[in-house]
Design a protein around this motif. Structure first.
Motif, short mmCIF file in Angstrom:
data_model
loop_
_atom_site.label_atom_id
_atom_site.label_comp_id
_atom_site.label_asym_id
_atom_site.label_seq_id
_atom_site.Cartn_x
_atom_site.Cartn_y
_atom_site.Cartn_z
N ALA A 56 97.33 105.74 41.66
CA ALA A 56 96.76 104.45 42.03
C ALA A 56 97.45 103.84 43.25
O ALA A 56 97.23 102.68 43.56
CB ALA A 56 96.85 103.49 40.85
N ASP A 57 98.28 104.63 43.93
CA ASP A 57 99.04 104.17 45.10
C ASP A 57 99.92 102.98 44.79
O ASP A 57 100.01 102.03 45.57
CB ASP A 57 98.10 103.84 46.28
CG ASP A 57 97.48 105.09 46.88
OD1 ASP A 57 98.15 106.14 46.85
OD2 ASP A 57 96.34 105.00 47.37
N ILE A 58 100.57 103.02 43.64
CA ILE A 58 101.52 101.98 43.25
C ILE A 58 102.90 102.62 43.20
O ILE A 58 103.08 103.67 42.58
CB ILE A 58 101.13 101.37 41.89
CG1 ILE A 58 99.78 100.64 42.02
CG2 ILE A 58 102.20 100.43 41.37
CD1 ILE A 58 99.21 100.13 40.74
N ALA A 59 103.85 101.98 43.86
CA ALA A 59 105.19 102.53 43.98
C ALA A 59 106.00 102.27 42.70
O ALA A 59 106.83 101.37 42.63
CB ALA A 59 105.90 101.91 45.17
N ALA A 60 105.70 103.06 41.67
CA ALA A 60 106.44 102.98 40.41
C ALA A 60 106.34 104.34 39.72
O ALA A 60 105.30 104.98 39.79
CB ALA A 60 105.85 101.89 39.51
N PRO A 61 107.40 104.77 39.06
CA PRO A 61 107.35 106.06 38.39
C PRO A 61 106.54 106.03 37.08
O PRO A 61 105.97 107.03 36.68
CB PRO A 61 108.81 106.39 38.11
CG PRO A 61 109.49 105.06 38.08
CD PRO A 61 108.73 104.17 39.01
N LEU A 62 106.51 104.87 36.42
CA LEU A 62 105.81 104.72 35.15
C LEU A 62 105.02 103.42 35.15
O LEU A 62 105.22 102.56 36.01
CB LEU A 62 106.81 104.68 33.99
CG LEU A 62 107.69 105.92 33.80
CD1 LEU A 62 108.76 105.65 32.76
CD2 LEU A 62 106.84 107.11 33.39
N LEU A 71 98.21 96.74 39.55
CA LEU A 71 96.93 97.39 39.30
C LEU A 71 95.84 96.34 39.02
O LEU A 71 94.73 96.43 39.55
CB LEU A 71 97.05 98.34 38.11
CG LEU A 71 95.76 99.04 37.66
CD1 LEU A 71 95.34 100.07 38.70
CD2 LEU A 71 95.95 99.67 36.31
N ILE A 72 96.15 95.35 38.21
CA ILE A 72 95.18 94.31 37.87
C ILE A 72 94.81 93.51 39.12
O ILE A 72 93.63 93.21 39.34
CB ILE A 72 95.74 93.38 36.77
CG1 ILE A 72 95.82 94.14 35.44
CG2 ILE A 72 94.89 92.12 36.62
CD1 ILE A 72 96.57 93.42 34.35
N GLU A 73 95.80 93.21 39.96
CA GLU A 73 95.50 92.48 41.20
C GLU A 73 94.56 93.27 42.08
O GLU A 73 93.59 92.74 42.61
CB GLU A 73 96.80 92.20 41.96
CG GLU A 73 97.41 90.88 41.64
CD GLU A 73 98.58 90.57 42.56
OE1 GLU A 73 98.35 90.39 43.77
OE2 GLU A 73 99.71 90.51 42.05
#
Length: 91
Positions: A56-62, A71-73
């Motif tokens: 989802a192109d979010i900089a987090a491992p989990l 993600l909600i934003e």
């Protein structure tokens, strides 16, 4: 529970037994005040089950609360506090 509420319930119980106690849930109806619609919440749940933050192109491992907030934003256009995201997750 508020002391006054407990005292009121105790007085009702001692005067009339279990039948004298209020049966309805007081306060706001369940689900009121939620910022995400049921459809949006379901979509977020599906995304959490089928994707990773990296996908989802979010900089987090989990999927942390902060990652879910992002993600909600992105997906719903709704900005939530991290604490509020934590309340949505068990639902």
């Amino acid at each position: 529970m508020c002391r006054e509420t407990v005292c009121r319930w105790w007085s009702a119980y001692t005067a009339g037994g279990v039948g004298a106690l209020p049966g309805d849930r007081p306060g706001r109806p369940l689900g009121s005040g939620r910022l995400l619609s049921d459809e949006q919440a379901e979509r977020v749940q599906v995304l959490l089950r089928t994707t990773t933050p990296e996908m989802a192109d979010i900089a987090a491992p989990l999927w942390t609360r902060r990652a879910v907030r992002e993600l909600i934003e992105r997906d719903c256009g709704v900005t939530l506090a991290v604490r509020t995201v934590g309340l949505y997750l068990p639902r």
